[in-house]
Design a protein around this motif. Structure first.
Motif, short mmCIF file in Angstrom:
data_model
loop_
_atom_site.label_atom_id
_atom_site.label_comp_id
_atom_site.label_asym_id
_atom_site.label_seq_id
_atom_site.Cartn_x
_atom_site.Cartn_y
_atom_site.Cartn_z
N ASP A 1 102.50 57.26 36.33
CA ASP A 1 101.10 57.14 35.91
C ASP A 1 100.92 57.89 34.59
O ASP A 1 100.95 59.12 34.54
N ALA A 2 100.74 57.13 33.52
CA ALA A 2 100.65 57.74 32.19
C ALA A 2 99.35 58.49 31.99
O ALA A 2 99.29 59.42 31.17
N VAL A 3 98.29 58.13 32.72
CA VAL A 3 96.98 58.76 32.53
C VAL A 3 96.90 60.06 33.31
O VAL A 3 96.65 61.13 32.76
N LYS A 4 97.12 59.99 34.63
CA LYS A 4 97.08 61.22 35.43
C LYS A 4 98.18 62.18 35.02
O LYS A 4 98.04 63.40 35.13
N GLY A 5 99.29 61.61 34.56
CA GLY A 5 100.39 62.47 34.12
C GLY A 5 100.16 63.09 32.76
O GLY A 5 100.95 63.91 32.31
N GLU A 6 99.08 62.68 32.09
CA GLU A 6 98.75 63.20 30.77
C GLU A 6 99.93 63.07 29.81
O GLU A 6 100.30 63.99 29.09
N PHE A 7 100.52 61.88 29.84
CA PHE A 7 101.67 61.62 28.98
C PHE A 7 101.23 61.40 27.53
O PHE A 7 100.07 61.08 27.26
N PRO A 8 102.15 61.54 26.58
CA PRO A 8 101.81 61.33 25.16
C PRO A 8 101.31 59.92 24.88
O PRO A 8 101.58 58.98 25.63
N ALA A 9 100.59 59.78 23.79
CA ALA A 9 100.11 58.47 23.35
C ALA A 9 101.28 57.51 23.25
O ALA A 9 102.36 57.86 22.79
N GLY A 10 101.05 56.28 23.69
CA GLY A 10 102.11 55.28 23.74
C GLY A 10 102.70 55.10 25.11
O GLY A 10 103.32 54.08 25.41
N SER A 11 102.50 56.10 25.99
CA SER A 11 103.07 56.03 27.33
C SER A 11 102.37 54.99 28.20
O SER A 11 103.02 54.37 29.07
#
Length: 312
Positions: free
Chosen positions: A201-211
């Motif tokens: 989960d790119a959002v809850k994981g607070e991944f970098p932009a592009g994830s």
């Protein structure tokens, strides 16, 4: 994996086509042979059997695993190097393999950890991810794939000791070299015996932009195979962490570890509710008998189709 504490047309993956624009079949990604992947797992099991029952950091079974994977990649024409580091009084090793060609300033990287815990051979955790990306790499050569972007693979050491190897690799890179890596995809436990189909989960994981685009690409490739997925917040639980900290877009898949499959998940995916996704997680019974062939096959195919899309 160690224990620690919707598609949008505007989104692209480092210049790749939007996630919804191409189904895997349109990308001519190969159907990855689960028989081949399982043959690699059998080799990892044999290495563990010959080296005290494990492939752990600082143990001979780990270095034997590195050497065997390296030999397969060298024979396929990859440029390989062994990156060493020290942890816990022992030398550890990462294996880095570069596929010839592609834009060296636009690197797509795939990785997974190659080490096990000392308690067992680590065939699901993480022989499955390691074997799957190995077979995908070999199929790049076998199919003559010529991506526009440069493709690199990493097999990480000492993940089970605290994500040590992947962090050592990322920290060894200059700022310029880090900036060339536009995508990192992590595959840690892709054949759990009571599997789920999880996408990072790119959002809850607070991944970098592009994830987010990577998340959506992976979701689309499962959907193209009529496989429902769930998003999972993997936090800092695997080797994507060092890339994430460096601001590199990350993504990945996971079939579950020690947590219990719910009734709703069993209704959706099959398997047994009230039982762990992997009852042999971090145990001696994590052998070649501790694998779900269907999950292993599906994840390997998704790895290939995602790579073919993102690196094209």
């Amino acid at each position: 994996m160690r224990i620690l504490i919707a598609l949008a047309a505007a989104l692209t993956v480092a210049g790749a086509a939007p996630a919804q624009a191409a189904a895997p079949s349109a990308l001519a990604a190969p159907d990855i042979s689960v028989t081949n992947v399982k043959a690699h797992l059998t080799q990892f099991q044999s290495i563990a059997n010959a080296n005290g029952g494990n492939r752990a950091h600082g143990r001979p079974g780990y270095l034997a695993s590195v050497n065997w994977v390296k030999s397969k990649l060298d024979a396929a024409g990859f440029t390989t190097r062994v990156h060493s580091f020290t942890y816990g009084g022992a030398t550890g090793y990462n294996l880095i393999a570069d596929y010839p060609g592609g834009d060296a300033n636009n690197v797509v990287m795939l990785g997974g950890h190659l080490d096990s815990v000392p308690a067992g051979p680590g065939i699901n955790d993480n022989g499955t991810g390691s074997a799957s990306i190995l077979e995908v790499a070999l199929q790049m050569k076998a199919t003559g794939f010529r991506p526009a972007k440069h493709v690199r693979f990493g097999w990480w050491g000492a993940e089970e000791r605290g994500l040590i190897g992947s962090a050592a690799y990322v920290n060894s890179l200059s700022s310029a070299e880090k900036s060339k890596i536009k995508t990192y995809l992590n595959f840690d436990m892709t054949g759990s015996p009571n599997p789920g189909y999880f996408v990072y989960d790119a959002v809850k994981g607070e991944f970098p932009a592009g994830s987010l685009a990577l998340q959506q690409r992976l979701e689309a490739d499962f959907k193209a195979r009529n496989i429902p997925t769930e998003l999972i917040d993997v936090g800092n639980r695997s080797d994507h962490r060092a890339f994430m900290a460096a601001g590199i877009p990350v993504g990945g898949t996971f079939t579950g570890a020690e947590k219990i499959k719910t009734a709703a998940q069993a209704a959706k995916w099959g398997g047994t509710a009230g039982q762990a996704f992997d009852r042999c997680y971090h145990r001696s019974c994590d052998t070649t008998s501790n694998i779900n062939d269907t999950a292993l096959d599906r994840n390997a195919d998704v790895i290939a189709s995602t790579l073919w899309a993102v690196a094209a």
